[in-house]
Design an enzyme around this catalytic site. Structure first.
Site, PDB file in Angstrom:
ATOM      1  N   ASP A  79     -11.189  -5.694   6.846  1.00  0.00           N
ATOM      2  CA  ASP A  79     -10.334  -6.876   6.807  1.00  0.00           C
ATOM      3  C   ASP A  79     -10.034  -7.382   8.220  1.00  0.00           C
ATOM      4  O   ASP A  79      -9.999  -8.593   8.469  1.00  0.00           O
ATOM      5  CB  ASP A  79      -9.024  -6.565   6.087  1.00  0.00           C
ATOM      6  CG  ASP A  79      -9.239  -6.249   4.618  1.00  0.00           C
ATOM      7  OD1 ASP A  79     -10.224  -6.742   4.043  1.00  0.00           O
ATOM      8  OD2 ASP A  79      -8.424  -5.503   4.048  1.00  0.00           O
ATOM      9  N   ASP A 104       0.837  -1.201   0.000  1.00  0.00           N
ATOM     10  CA  ASP A 104       0.000   0.000   0.000  1.00  0.00           C
ATOM     11  C   ASP A 104       0.870   1.249   0.000  1.00  0.00           C
ATOM     12  O   ASP A 104       1.809   1.359   0.798  1.00  0.00           O
ATOM     13  CB  ASP A 104      -0.894   0.040   1.249  1.00  0.00           C
ATOM     14  CG  ASP A 104      -2.003  -1.000   1.205  1.00  0.00           C
ATOM     15  OD1 ASP A 104      -2.219  -1.591   0.130  1.00  0.00           O
ATOM     16  OD2 ASP A 104      -2.647  -1.218   2.249  1.00  0.00           O
ATOM     17  N   LYS A 153      -6.259  -7.346   0.397  1.00  0.00           N
ATOM     18  CA  LYS A 153      -7.303  -7.814   1.302  1.00  0.00           C
ATOM     19  C   LYS A 153      -7.028  -9.221   1.816  1.00  0.00           C
ATOM     20  O   LYS A 153      -7.308  -9.531   2.972  1.00  0.00           O
ATOM     21  CB  LYS A 153      -8.670  -7.753   0.614  1.00  0.00           C
ATOM     22  CG  LYS A 153      -9.099  -6.339   0.232  1.00  0.00           C
ATOM     23  CD  LYS A 153     -10.549  -6.247  -0.138  1.00  0.00           C
ATOM     24  CE  LYS A 153     -11.437  -6.368   1.056  1.00  0.00           C
ATOM     25  NZ  LYS A 153     -11.284  -5.275   2.026  1.00  0.00           N
ATOM     26  N   GLY A 154      -6.489 -10.077   0.963  1.00  0.00           N
ATOM     27  CA  GLY A 154      -6.174 -11.429   1.421  1.00  0.00           C
ATOM     28  C   GLY A 154      -5.123 -11.424   2.513  1.00  0.00           C
ATOM     29  O   GLY A 154      -5.289 -12.044   3.571  1.00  0.00           O
ATOM     30  N   ALA A 155      -4.021 -10.725   2.262  1.00  0.00           N
ATOM     31  CA  ALA A 155      -2.955 -10.654   3.253  1.00  0.00           C
ATOM     32  C   ALA A 155      -3.432  -9.978   4.529  1.00  0.00           C
ATOM     33  O   ALA A 155      -3.088 -10.416   5.637  1.00  0.00           O
ATOM     34  CB  ALA A 155      -1.755  -9.901   2.669  1.00  0.00           C
ATOM     35  N   GLY A 196      -2.591   2.712   8.610  1.00  0.00           N
ATOM     36  CA  GLY A 196      -2.137   1.554   7.859  1.00  0.00           C
ATOM     37  C   GLY A 196      -3.064   0.376   8.059  1.00  0.00           C
ATOM     38  O   GLY A 196      -3.634   0.182   9.138  1.00  0.00           O
TER      39      GLY A 196
END
Length: 301
Positions: A243, A13, A40-42, A278
């Site tokens: 998330d 990001d 989004k997965g991480a 973050g």
């Protein structure tokens, strides 16, 4: 107890904080810039791992130094990265986040995440997944891959948490195949256009879980719609809050926790996460959650 398998995106990001958003043809000055880990997965994998879950991630990264950093970050968060495949034709996924007045706007460049096909996923998933695992999916990888994963998991009686972000139209047959669907309010409106929460929720009891930001989370328990209020905090950065909710909810539900308690745990984690900048920076550990819950009980007493 099973493990959580996250199949999805990982990215870097690039975050810009500004008091004024640019319009067409206009340049504005930003306040701050930094980089952080995302995708989004991480994000959901990290959130679940910090809540004490055993997490494996399946995904694609490139061969650039950003991809090295992504895998190192996942491993440092105790996530199994043995099934993160390197692809040479793409760079790491990236996201460009603009923070303005405690809100965010995000542009995602999929990069290697777009290379995550069912053909790449299948050998890993068939090797490691068992019936009491939970697979988490999002929409930053090809939709065709998600649909194939959902079909496989239904056949193998593996539970699926599908976070449809960003929203893509899916059939009612797919909705029947998954265990949990967790859109936010905006995504809900795209999935069910011209229909209200009150109309739709009763059709998907204990399955459709809609996050409403500062208002909390709503679902139908089989008898009535239940609104679980959010924990009220002053947010610093809302990036990654959804998330965090999904990861914490998943880590809780896989321990056979009831749905309402798992949602409350997700709300608590999300509330703590927005107090730091973050996507992953503010994601709390299980110890931090338990300490907050214990302090809340003490204050009530």
């Amino acid at each position: 107890m099973g493990k959580i398998i996250v199949i999805g995106s990982a990215a870097i990001d690039f975050m810009i904080e500004t008091n004024e958003l640019p319009t067409r043809g206009k340049t504005v000055l930003g306040k701050r810039f930094n980089t952080s880990m995302g995708g989004k997965g991480a994000n959901q994998a990290v959130a679940a791992a910090r809540m004490g879950a055993s997490v494996t991630m399946i995904g694609c990264v490139g061969t650039d130094h950003f991809s090295d950093a992504i895998n190192s970050n996942l491993a440092n968060n105790q996530i199994n990265v043995d099934y993160m495949e390197r692809v040479t034709q793409s760079t790491a996924g990236t996201a460009f986040v603009i923070l303005n007045n405690q809100d965010n706007q995000i542009i995602v460049v999929p990069g290697a995440n777009a290379e995550l096909t069912w053909e790449k996923v299948a050998p890993s998933l068939k090797k490691i997944a068992i019936a009491n695992d939970l697979v988490i999916l999002q929409n930053e990888i090809p939709l065709e891959t998600n649909l194939a994963i959902i079909k496989f998991c239904e056949q193998q009686k593996i539970s699926v948490l599908y976070n449809p972000a960003p929203a893509k139209k899916i059939s009612t047959n797919v909705l029947k195949q998954i265990t949990y669907l967790t859109p936010n309010e905006h995504e809900f409106k795209q999935l069910f256009p011209n229909q209200t929460l009150e109309q739709i929720l009763p059709h998907y009891p204990n399955k459709l879980i809609v996050t409403l930001g500062e208002r909390g989370v709503i679902y139908n328990d089989g008898s009535k719609n239940q609104l679980i209020p959010a924990n009220q905090v002053q947010p610093v950065d809302t990036t990654g809050a959804g998330d965090t909710f999904n990861g914490a909810f998943a880590a809780s539900i896989i321990t056979q926790t009831d749905l309402e308690t798992a949602i409350k745990r997700g709300n608590q984690a999300a509330a703590l996460s927005v107090q730091a900048k973050g996507a992953q920076t503010g994601m709390p550990t299980l110890n931090a959650i338990q300490e907050k819950e214990n302090s809340d009980v003490t204050e009530v007493e």
